[in-house]
Motif scaffolding. Sequence first.
Motif, PDB file in Angstrom:
ATOM      1  N   TYR A  28      51.166 -47.758 -53.115  1.00  0.00           N
ATOM      2  CA  TYR A  28      50.260 -47.908 -54.260  1.00  0.00           C
ATOM      3  C   TYR A  28      50.498 -46.790 -55.140  1.00  0.00           C
ATOM      4  O   TYR A  28      50.640 -45.652 -54.845  1.00  0.00           O
ATOM      5  CB  TYR A  28      48.742 -47.863 -53.951  1.00  0.00           C
ATOM      6  CG  TYR A  28      47.957 -48.053 -55.049  1.00  0.00           C
ATOM      7  CD1 TYR A  28      47.570 -49.394 -55.650  1.00  0.00           C
ATOM      8  CD2 TYR A  28      47.424 -46.887 -55.602  1.00  0.00           C
ATOM      9  CE1 TYR A  28      46.657 -49.403 -56.619  1.00  0.00           C
ATOM     10  CE2 TYR A  28      46.649 -46.929 -56.751  1.00  0.00           C
ATOM     11  CZ  TYR A  28      46.093 -48.245 -57.231  1.00  0.00           C
ATOM     12  OH  TYR A  28      45.160 -48.354 -57.968  1.00  0.00           O
ATOM     13  N   PRO A  29      50.768 -46.797 -56.565  1.00  0.00           N
ATOM     14  CA  PRO A  29      50.452 -47.908 -57.075  1.00  0.00           C
ATOM     15  C   PRO A  29      51.861 -48.878 -57.488  1.00  0.00           C
ATOM     16  O   PRO A  29      51.529 -49.677 -58.441  1.00  0.00           O
ATOM     17  CB  PRO A  29      49.891 -47.509 -58.612  1.00  0.00           C
ATOM     18  CG  PRO A  29      50.603 -46.089 -59.035  1.00  0.00           C
ATOM     19  CD  PRO A  29      50.724 -45.449 -57.338  1.00  0.00           C
ATOM     20  N   SER A  30      52.759 -48.448 -56.927  1.00  0.00           N
ATOM     21  CA  SER A  30      53.930 -49.377 -57.063  1.00  0.00           C
ATOM     22  C   SER A  30      53.729 -50.791 -56.715  1.00  0.00           C
ATOM     23  O   SER A  30      53.246 -51.089 -55.461  1.00  0.00           O
ATOM     24  CB  SER A  30      55.124 -48.705 -56.381  1.00  0.00           C
ATOM     25  OG  SER A  30      55.282 -47.479 -56.769  1.00  0.00           O
ATOM     26  N   PRO A  31      54.481 -51.783 -57.174  1.00  0.00           N
ATOM     27  CA  PRO A  31      54.422 -53.217 -56.941  1.00  0.00           C
ATOM     28  C   PRO A  31      55.828 -53.378 -56.016  1.00  0.00           C
ATOM     29  O   PRO A  31      56.777 -52.512 -56.013  1.00  0.00           O
ATOM     30  CB  PRO A  31      54.384 -54.016 -57.935  1.00  0.00           C
ATOM     31  CG  PRO A  31      55.080 -53.211 -58.900  1.00  0.00           C
ATOM     32  CD  PRO A  31      54.968 -51.712 -58.702  1.00  0.00           C
ATOM     33  N   THR A  32      55.775 -54.281 -55.199  1.00  0.00           N
ATOM     34  CA  THR A  32      56.971 -54.730 -54.297  1.00  0.00           C
ATOM     35  C   THR A  32      57.131 -56.244 -54.307  1.00  0.00           C
ATOM     36  O   THR A  32      56.201 -57.111 -54.571  1.00  0.00           O
ATOM     37  CB  THR A  32      57.027 -53.960 -53.036  1.00  0.00           C
ATOM     38  OG1 THR A  32      58.331 -54.225 -52.544  1.00  0.00           O
ATOM     39  CG2 THR A  32      56.334 -54.633 -52.005  1.00  0.00           C
ATOM     40  N   TYR A  33      58.352 -56.790 -53.907  1.00  0.00           N
ATOM     41  CA  TYR A  33      58.882 -57.980 -53.910  1.00  0.00           C
ATOM     42  C   TYR A  33      58.656 -58.613 -52.334  1.00  0.00           C
ATOM     43  O   TYR A  33      58.527 -57.827 -51.533  1.00  0.00           O
ATOM     44  CB  TYR A  33      59.944 -58.436 -54.420  1.00  0.00           C
ATOM     45  CG  TYR A  33      61.115 -57.851 -53.655  1.00  0.00           C
ATOM     46  CD1 TYR A  33      61.935 -58.126 -52.591  1.00  0.00           C
ATOM     47  CD2 TYR A  33      61.506 -56.152 -54.296  1.00  0.00           C
ATOM     48  CE1 TYR A  33      62.902 -57.321 -52.247  1.00  0.00           C
ATOM     49  CE2 TYR A  33      62.328 -55.615 -53.833  1.00  0.00           C
ATOM     50  CZ  TYR A  33      63.142 -56.102 -52.580  1.00  0.00           C
ATOM     51  OH  TYR A  33      64.225 -55.280 -51.988  1.00  0.00           O
ATOM     52  N   LEU A  34      58.282 -59.962 -52.345  1.00  0.00           N
ATOM     53  CA  LEU A  34      57.831 -60.504 -51.382  1.00  0.00           C
ATOM     54  C   LEU A  34      58.703 -60.296 -49.986  1.00  0.00           C
ATOM     55  O   LEU A  34      58.416 -60.141 -48.978  1.00  0.00           O
ATOM     56  CB  LEU A  34      57.734 -62.224 -51.608  1.00  0.00           C
ATOM     57  CG  LEU A  34      57.092 -63.085 -50.632  1.00  0.00           C
ATOM     58  CD1 LEU A  34      56.390 -64.219 -51.187  1.00  0.00           C
ATOM     59  CD2 LEU A  34      57.942 -63.427 -49.620  1.00  0.00           C
ATOM     60  N   ALA A  35      59.935 -60.448 -50.359  1.00  0.00           N
ATOM     61  CA  ALA A  35      61.109 -60.188 -49.238  1.00  0.00           C
ATOM     62  C   ALA A  35      61.083 -58.918 -48.359  1.00  0.00           C
ATOM     63  O   ALA A  35      60.922 -58.468 -47.259  1.00  0.00           O
ATOM     64  CB  ALA A  35      62.413 -60.535 -49.736  1.00  0.00           C
ATOM     65  N   GLU A  36      60.570 -57.709 -49.224  1.00  0.00           N
ATOM     66  CA  GLU A  36      60.522 -56.356 -49.022  1.00  0.00           C
ATOM     67  C   GLU A  36      59.175 -56.359 -48.017  1.00  0.00           C
ATOM     68  O   GLU A  36      59.165 -55.860 -47.077  1.00  0.00           O
ATOM     69  CB  GLU A  36      60.361 -55.460 -50.236  1.00  0.00           C
ATOM     70  CG  GLU A  36      59.960 -54.164 -49.630  1.00  0.00           C
ATOM     71  CD  GLU A  36      61.085 -53.303 -49.007  1.00  0.00           C
ATOM     72  OE1 GLU A  36      62.145 -53.750 -49.073  1.00  0.00           O
ATOM     73  OE2 GLU A  36      60.901 -52.313 -48.881  1.00  0.00           O
ATOM     74  N   ILE A  37      58.182 -57.175 -48.503  1.00  0.00           N
ATOM     75  CA  ILE A  37      56.946 -56.925 -47.857  1.00  0.00           C
ATOM     76  C   ILE A  37      57.098 -57.558 -46.399  1.00  0.00           C
ATOM     77  O   ILE A  37      56.825 -56.944 -45.321  1.00  0.00           O
ATOM     78  CB  ILE A  37      55.627 -57.664 -48.449  1.00  0.00           C
ATOM     79  CG1 ILE A  37      55.497 -57.047 -49.869  1.00  0.00           C
ATOM     80  CG2 ILE A  37      54.195 -57.804 -47.641  1.00  0.00           C
ATOM     81  CD1 ILE A  37      54.477 -58.010 -50.707  1.00  0.00           C
ATOM     82  N   ALA A  38      57.861 -58.628 -46.496  1.00  0.00           N
ATOM     83  CA  ALA A  38      57.998 -59.359 -45.323  1.00  0.00           C
ATOM     84  C   ALA A  38      58.759 -58.658 -44.089  1.00  0.00           C
ATOM     85  O   ALA A  38      58.589 -58.439 -43.115  1.00  0.00           O
ATOM     86  CB  ALA A  38      58.956 -60.920 -45.557  1.00  0.00           C
ATOM     87  N   ARG A  39      59.870 -57.923 -44.748  1.00  0.00           N
ATOM     88  CA  ARG A  39      60.742 -56.973 -43.818  1.00  0.00           C
ATOM     89  C   ARG A  39      59.751 -55.850 -43.324  1.00  0.00           C
ATOM     90  O   ARG A  39      59.708 -55.627 -42.168  1.00  0.00           O
ATOM     91  CB  ARG A  39      62.015 -56.475 -44.514  1.00  0.00           C
ATOM     92  CG  ARG A  39      62.933 -55.561 -43.928  1.00  0.00           C
ATOM     93  CD  ARG A  39      63.761 -54.861 -44.755  1.00  0.00           C
ATOM     94  NE  ARG A  39      63.271 -53.824 -45.692  1.00  0.00           N
ATOM     95  CZ  ARG A  39      62.966 -52.790 -45.117  1.00  0.00           C
ATOM     96  NH1 ARG A  39      63.215 -52.436 -44.121  1.00  0.00           N
ATOM     97  NH2 ARG A  39      62.448 -51.699 -45.960  1.00  0.00           N
ATOM     98  N   SER A  43      57.346 -60.127 -40.575  1.00  0.00           N
ATOM     99  CA  SER A  43      56.956 -61.274 -40.447  1.00  0.00           C
ATOM    100  C   SER A  43      57.872 -62.272 -41.358  1.00  0.00           C
ATOM    101  O   SER A  43      58.460 -61.909 -42.210  1.00  0.00           O
ATOM    102  CB  SER A  43      55.403 -61.522 -41.158  1.00  0.00           C
ATOM    103  OG  SER A  43      54.992 -62.760 -40.979  1.00  0.00           O
ATOM    104  N   ASP A  44      57.720 -63.748 -41.365  1.00  0.00           N
ATOM    105  CA  ASP A  44      58.423 -64.437 -42.077  1.00  0.00           C
ATOM    106  C   ASP A  44      57.992 -64.580 -43.480  1.00  0.00           C
ATOM    107  O   ASP A  44      56.643 -64.552 -43.522  1.00  0.00           O
ATOM    108  CB  ASP A  44      58.212 -66.019 -41.318  1.00  0.00           C
ATOM    109  CG  ASP A  44      59.002 -66.882 -41.946  1.00  0.00           C
ATOM    110  OD1 ASP A  44      58.797 -67.707 -42.678  1.00  0.00           O
ATOM    111  OD2 ASP A  44      60.531 -66.962 -41.389  1.00  0.00           O
ATOM    112  N   PRO A  45      59.004 -64.428 -44.402  1.00  0.00           N
ATOM    113  CA  PRO A  45      58.351 -64.575 -45.837  1.00  0.00           C
ATOM    114  C   PRO A  45      57.584 -65.752 -46.224  1.00  0.00           C
ATOM    115  O   PRO A  45      56.791 -65.625 -47.032  1.00  0.00           O
ATOM    116  CB  PRO A  45      59.923 -64.897 -46.650  1.00  0.00           C
ATOM    117  CG  PRO A  45      61.025 -64.067 -45.580  1.00  0.00           C
ATOM    118  CD  PRO A  45      60.255 -64.454 -44.203  1.00  0.00           C
TER     119      PRO A  45
END
Lengths: 106, 319
Positions: A28-39, A43-45
């Motif tokens: 925070y406060p940076s955003p990130t993309y879905l694949a990065e969160i999943a990694r 967990s699975d995207p």
Amino acid sequence: MYIDPFVIRSINRSELRKRILLYLNEIYPSPTYLAEIARVVKSDPSNVRGALIGLGNRYNGSSSLVSLGLVEIVERDGFKYYRLTEYGKKVVELLKSYHLYYSRFM
Amino acid sequence: MKSLIRKLDENISAMAQISVIHLFQLGLKYGIFRKLSEEQAYNSFINSMSFGNKALLKNLIDTYIQLGIIKKEGETISLNEFEYLLELSPENAKYLLPGWVPIFEEIYKMVDYASITPEHPKILMDFDKDADFWDMRLSLEFNSIYRKIIAEAGKLQDEMRVLDLGCGSVSPLEIGQFLGPNGKYVGIDFSPGILSIAESRIKSAGFDWVILKEMDIRKIMPKNRYDVVIMSFVLEYLDSINRVIKTVMDILEENGKLIIVEPFKENYPNIPAWEFFESLSKEFIGFPYKSSILSALESSNAEFKFSELGKSVLVIKKM
């Protein structure tokens, strides 16, 4: 800023939603993309997408992190990124304070 | 300090006032007022209502009687002529804090669940099972206001020893911060849930001068002496305050202070409305009268002087 106690309890029971919030809080406060969160949350995207915005039966939209107002979608150059909201940050702070307390019920 | 005291009093007053309105709403919602537009026998009225939790209904009716909304003559009850003035002025509005309103709304909603059964899972008033909700209440700006008043009235600083009876989950951090690193804060609470939340905050703040003990304050027998003893919003859970007050006066140092924060009943005429909602917590007995605290102090045989800070704070100095 009012925080619904039932929302906190529900998030606490969902390991994936909790891990996503903790990671978004970390950056925070940076955003990130879905694949990065999943990694990062290992967990699975598609599961992460479900936790973020809802997906089929497993995660209904009304309990997703975005519809609860804990995470917001930031659109840049046609890509979607996810960022913790101010409200989400407060929820994470409480989740951390209640970790010991909630662990009594696990 | 003056402004903090005014803030405390104005918000307590608003809490009681808004509770009257919600109590009024309950009377409409459950058809109580309509039915009582004609005289009814108290017991048959209670039995005739489709309100699963009869004890709560009785409490509600008794509260209406206390507030003068319903009159009771012998065993019959009926609706009174009732009017209610809600006070709001630019002068008092500047002291009103928004944070407690949604918490109170949550409590008002719980009455609907409690009307079905007192054990309903959506009632969040148990100190242990619902320690998270209590922590949200105790974290409000309203509660920080009286902690600031306590710190100032007790002149809290490093090296002092403070005992906080019914400390909750936030005071150990907010009050404890004034006393370190060479002082001592002892917080006593009977809820392990609340103490575990406090404990995790204390740990991350590194306040090793803060000690928390799980105990019923009615049974405490402290051996140490203290410069300040705090009792904030705790007397309403005690059936008899005399023993606790005597114990506190015994363990206070000479010139030590007992600081009590409460919405004293004689100062807030609408307080029964607020008490009705607090009674969803099974430990709640009733907010205290200032006069009963003073008479408990008299019977403790300790020499003391007291001062009042506004309508909700008593500072008792042991001579």
